[in-house]
Design a protein around this motif. Structure first.
Motif, mmCIF file in Angstrom:
data_model
loop_
_atom_site.group_PDB
_atom_site.id
_atom_site.type_symbol
_atom_site.label_atom_id
_atom_site.label_comp_id
_atom_site.label_asym_id
_atom_site.label_seq_id
_atom_site.Cartn_x
_atom_site.Cartn_y
_atom_site.Cartn_z
ATOM 1 N N ALA A 131 0.826 -1.211 0.000
ATOM 2 C CA ALA A 131 0.000 0.000 0.000
ATOM 3 C C ALA A 131 0.856 1.254 0.000
ATOM 4 O O ALA A 131 1.980 1.272 0.515
ATOM 5 N N VAL A 132 0.284 2.319 -0.572
ATOM 6 C CA VAL A 132 0.861 3.658 -0.478
ATOM 7 C C VAL A 132 -0.166 4.573 0.174
ATOM 8 O O VAL A 132 -1.379 4.342 0.088
ATOM 9 N N LEU A 133 0.328 5.608 0.847
ATOM 10 C CA LEU A 133 -0.516 6.617 1.483
ATOM 11 C C LEU A 133 -0.227 7.941 0.802
ATOM 12 O O LEU A 133 0.906 8.433 0.841
ATOM 13 N N VAL A 134 -1.238 8.521 0.160
ATOM 14 C CA VAL A 134 -1.042 9.683 -0.703
ATOM 15 C C VAL A 134 -1.413 10.968 0.030
ATOM 16 O O VAL A 134 -2.522 11.122 0.543
ATOM 17 N N PHE A 135 -0.463 11.893 0.059
ATOM 18 C CA PHE A 135 -0.662 13.252 0.550
ATOM 19 C C PHE A 135 -0.518 14.208 -0.632
ATOM 20 O O PHE A 135 0.163 13.896 -1.610
ATOM 21 N N GLY A 136 -1.136 15.387 -0.516
ATOM 22 C CA GLY A 136 -1.078 16.305 -1.642
ATOM 23 C C GLY A 136 -0.837 17.746 -1.259
ATOM 24 O O GLY A 136 -1.178 18.183 -0.153
ATOM 25 N N LEU A 137 -0.221 18.464 -2.186
ATOM 26 C CA LEU A 137 -0.083 19.911 -2.102
ATOM 27 C C LEU A 137 -0.898 20.509 -3.240
ATOM 28 O O LEU A 137 -0.739 20.099 -4.400
ATOM 29 N N PRO A 138 -1.778 21.448 -2.955
ATOM 30 C CA PRO A 138 -2.716 21.927 -3.970
ATOM 31 C C PRO A 138 -2.168 23.068 -4.805
ATOM 32 O O PRO A 138 -1.123 23.656 -4.498
ATOM 33 N N GLU A 139 -2.914 23.393 -5.859
ATOM 34 C CA GLU A 139 -2.590 24.558 -6.674
ATOM 35 C C GLU A 139 -3.081 25.846 -6.023
ATOM 36 O O GLU A 139 -2.549 26.918 -6.288
ATOM 37 N N TYR A 140 -4.099 25.760 -5.170
ATOM 38 C CA TYR A 140 -4.630 26.955 -4.530
ATOM 39 C C TYR A 140 -5.130 26.609 -3.136
ATOM 40 O O TYR A 140 -5.432 25.458 -2.824
ATOM 41 N N LYS A 141 -5.156 27.625 -2.285
ATOM 42 C CA LYS A 141 -5.638 27.479 -0.921
ATOM 43 C C LYS A 141 -6.691 28.546 -0.652
ATOM 44 O O LYS A 141 -6.644 29.649 -1.201
ATOM 45 N N ASP A 142 -7.640 28.210 0.223
ATOM 46 C CA ASP A 142 -8.622 29.190 0.670
ATOM 47 C C ASP A 142 -9.028 28.852 2.095
ATOM 48 O O ASP A 142 -8.494 27.914 2.700
ATOM 49 N N ALA A 143 -9.966 29.599 2.641
ATOM 50 C CA ALA A 143 -10.334 29.431 4.047
ATOM 51 C C ALA A 143 -10.997 28.091 4.322
ATOM 52 O O ALA A 143 -10.900 27.551 5.426
ATOM 53 N N GLN A 144 -11.685 27.537 3.312
ATOM 54 C CA GLN A 144 -12.368 26.250 3.484
ATOM 55 C C GLN A 144 -11.504 25.059 3.119
ATOM 56 O O GLN A 144 -11.765 23.948 3.556
ATOM 57 N N GLY A 145 -10.509 25.271 2.289
ATOM 58 C CA GLY A 145 -9.728 24.147 1.787
ATOM 59 C C GLY A 145 -10.408 23.438 0.637
ATOM 60 O O GLY A 145 -10.312 22.216 0.497
ATOM 61 N N ALA A 146 -11.098 24.201 -0.218
ATOM 62 C CA ALA A 146 -11.915 23.603 -1.274
ATOM 63 C C ALA A 146 -11.113 22.766 -2.255
ATOM 64 O O ALA A 146 -11.643 21.826 -2.866
ATOM 65 N N SER A 147 -9.822 23.056 -2.415
ATOM 66 C CA SER A 147 -9.020 22.251 -3.341
ATOM 67 C C SER A 147 -8.864 20.815 -2.859
ATOM 68 O O SER A 147 -8.501 19.934 -3.639
ATOM 69 N N ALA A 148 -9.172 20.564 -1.592
ATOM 70 C CA ALA A 148 -9.047 19.205 -1.052
ATOM 71 C C ALA A 148 -10.032 18.246 -1.690
ATOM 72 O O ALA A 148 -9.768 17.036 -1.751
ATOM 73 N N TRP A 149 -11.183 18.743 -2.142
ATOM 74 C CA TRP A 149 -12.164 17.869 -2.801
ATOM 75 C C TRP A 149 -12.320 18.172 -4.286
ATOM 76 O O TRP A 149 -13.225 17.673 -4.943
ATOM 77 N N ASP A 150 -11.408 18.941 -4.826
ATOM 78 C CA ASP A 150 -11.412 19.251 -6.252
ATOM 79 C C ASP A 150 -10.916 18.024 -7.028
ATOM 80 O O ASP A 150 -9.793 17.547 -6.803
ATOM 81 N N ALA A 151 -11.724 17.513 -7.924
ATOM 82 C CA ALA A 151 -11.364 16.303 -8.676
ATOM 83 C C ALA A 151 -10.121 16.481 -9.533
ATOM 84 O O ALA A 151 -9.506 15.495 -9.943
ATOM 85 N N LYS A 152 -9.740 17.742 -9.796
ATOM 86 C CA LYS A 152 -8.556 18.002 -10.614
ATOM 87 C C LYS A 152 -7.297 18.207 -9.773
ATOM 88 O O LYS A 152 -6.226 18.443 -10.324
#
Length: 325
Positions: free
Chosen positions: A75-96
């Protein structure tokens, strides 16, 4: 007749005998390999505070996952750094976003590799906290819906397991309900059930760009002084539907791993975290320790304490050393 002279050393006389009586064994199947994915293409950049680990773009993450899979790591455990940040963290559920892209690519290339996704908001919010902020405080209950959206987006991308690391109360139930309601009842939940407010996370926060912009996380991560509270947290997560429970960090909390293992009948994971890894690498670079022997001894201690699953940045090296390479 006098009692015989007891000689435990007889069972240590040679490697063959030591192998016959060895109580605990490490193998590739014990490990989960963490991956950090970032926006872009053809990116592979070493993380300065985690030497030997890299930021990968989603396309390059496939090759890294394949390396782990070919070594027998399940198994691998995937962490991510997004293209954009906001107060809600909306990029966390962005399919792209990079995590969702990486999950899709890895599962397409390696369908038998288990892909676990980290579910949190800290990398994605402009304030760096794991939940919504209201009047300078972390607002627990509104955060649950957002965490559920993150987990659902990972399941839709193909994740086999989601791993909420936020330490909000009630998040396992919210995630389990969201997954089941959307037809993902077979996606497992590995809960960061006993996650402590630890000083061992520094290199990870550098790697994930997730340091809080104000205050700290002590209002939601656990006090390092507490053990009984950890058992309560684990019990609550099991009640809410967790399939695997985790203790994080590992080395300073081996007693917690053992207590959780003895008390509950679910698989127990531990996270050999970034600070633990970085200390070993720094001492080895100075020539002060034998890295191979130290790493295998530390990982063996985690398993002996009761961990069924060990998440570790040492995974690739550890498997090669176990194979005698």
């Amino acid at each position: 007749m006098t009692n015989p002279f007891i000689r435990p050393r007889r069972l240590r006389a040679c490697e063959g005998i030591r192998r016959l009586v060895r109580e605990t064994e490490l193998n590739a199947g014990d490990f989960v390999y963490p991956l950090f994915v970032v926006p872009g293409n053809n990116v592979k950049q070493e993380i300065p505070s985690l030497p030997g680990n890299y930021h990968f773009s989603p396309d390059m993450a496939v090759a890294a996952a394949r390396e782990a899979y070919d070594l027998g790591i399940p198994a691998v455990l995937v962490f991510g750094l997004p293209e954009y940040k906001d107060a809600q963290g909306a990029s966390a559920w962005d399919a792209k976003s990079p995590v969702q892209q990486a999950i899709r690519r890895i599962k397409q290339a390696l369908p038998d590799l288990v892909v676990i996704s980290d579910v949190c908001l800290c990398q994605y919010t402009d304030h760096g906290h794991c939940g919504l902020v209201r009047d300078g405080r972390i607002d627990n209950d509104p955060t649950l819906e957002l965490l559920a959206r993150v987990a659902l987006s990972h399941a839709e991308a193909g994740a086999d397991m989601v791993a909420p690391s936020d330490m909000m109360d009630g998040r396992v139930r919210a995630i389990r309900d969201a997954l089941d309601g959307a037809g993902f009842s077979e996606v497992s939940v590995m809960s960061y059930a006993a996650k402590y407010a630890s000083a061992f996370y520094g290199p990870f926060r550098d790697a994930a760009n997730s340091a809080p912009q104000f205050g700290d996380r002590r209002t939601y991560q656990m006090d390092p002084a507490n053990a009984r509270e950890a058992l309560r947290e684990v019990a609550l997560d099991i009640e809410e539907g967790a399939d695997i429970v985790m203790v994080k960090p590992a080395l300073a909390y081996l007693d917690i791993i053992r207590q959780v293992k003895d008390r509950f009948d679910l698989p127990v994971a531990c996270y050999n975290v970034s600070g633990e890894y970085a200390m070993v690498k720094a001492a080895a670079a100075k020539g002060w320790i034998d890295e191979r022997r130290i790493v295998l001894e530390l990982l063996l201690g985690m398993k002996r304490a009761g961990a069924d699953i060990i998440i570790t940045y040492h995974a690739l090296d550890a498997v090669r050393w176990l194979k005698g390479e």
